[in-house]
Enzyme design. Structure first.
Site, PDB file in Angstrom:
ATOM      1  N   CYS A   1      37.013  40.271  47.361  1.00  0.00           N
ATOM      2  CA  CYS A   1      37.624  41.046  46.243  1.00  0.00           C
ATOM      3  C   CYS A   1      36.753  40.978  45.256  1.00  0.00           C
ATOM      4  O   CYS A   1      35.854  40.090  44.907  1.00  0.00           O
ATOM      5  CB  CYS A   1      38.994  40.622  46.151  1.00  0.00           C
TER       6      CYS A   1
ATOM      7  N   ASP B   1      48.574  33.665  46.720  1.00  0.00           N
ATOM      8  CA  ASP B   1      47.695  33.190  45.597  1.00  0.00           C
ATOM      9  C   ASP B   1      48.183  32.397  44.723  1.00  0.00           C
ATOM     10  O   ASP B   1      49.455  32.033  44.958  1.00  0.00           O
ATOM     11  CB  ASP B   1      47.389  34.532  44.802  1.00  0.00           C
TER      12      ASP B   1
END
Length: 214
Positions: free
Chosen positions: A6, A131
């Protein structure tokens, strides 16, 4: 294993990372992020890829109309929601996107309640992403999760492990938890948005070692 890198910002790095073995590329569509890229920049990256690969737009604190606009203009293939979007918001977004578009919901794991919340989202999205929690940042913090606390996590949908993963700790993480895939950003960077291809290559060397061990 699904491996999403990402915070992609340039065509050359995107192509190199795809060739090294990434299964998905992520683009930050949050203007306040140091990794932010415009729809035009995303489209340029996508157009220069030599092969088809899922390209995921990461959004936070924005509207469904804006998400759909960036999705179209950037030639994205999937959407990741990385803030406080409700299950109802996820359902409304699904109705607004083309049929079959993957929706990923990130959960910032602060405590056990966050994992219970993840189970609710598993009913309305395609994929979850866990996360690390940070009070001032939505992602890319470099902080790892408590992997031991996730050993029993088994939602009804696929899930990605994120949060402080690096080539140096990925084997330790994957020996403790069993996600469908992993998501890395700051752990393979020189600076925000500037990927270190040596680190990316080492990540895939480590993953190859893990597959041999299994």
């Amino acid at each position: 294993m699904r491996v999403k890198i990402c915070g992609i910002t340039t065509p050359l790095q995107a192509e190199a990372i795809a060739n090294l073995g990434a299964t998905d590329l992520g683009f930050i569509c949050v203007p306040t992020s140091p990794r932010y890229v415009t729809p035009d920049q995303i489209r340029t990256v996508v157009q220069h890829l030599s092969r088809s690969i899922p390209c995921i737009g990461v959004f936070a604190n924005t509207t469904i109309d804006k998400i759909c606009q960036v999705f179209r203009e950037g030639n994205l293939t999937a959407v990741q929601l990385h803030s406080h979007e409700s299950p109802e918001f996820c359902q409304q977004l699904r109705a607004s996107l083309p049929t079959g578009v993957e929706i990923i919901k990130a959960i910032r794991v602060k405590n056990a309640a966050a994992l219970a919340q993840a189970e609710i989202y598993a009913e309305v999205v395609d994929t979850l992403l866990l996360d690390a929690y940070h009070p001032g940042q939505l992602g890319g913090t470099g902080q790892p999760l408590d992997w031991a606390a996730l050993q029993q996590f088994s939602p009804k949908c696929p899930w990605l492990l994120a949060g402080g993963l690096t080539p140096d700790n990925i084997l330790d993480a994957l020996k403790q938890v069993n996600p469908t895939g992993i998501d890395l950003s700051s752990g393979v960077e020189r600076s925000p948005g500037d990927k270190d291809l040596t680190k990316v290559a080492r990540l895939f060397e480590q993953l190859q070692q893990l597959s041999l061990l299994k």
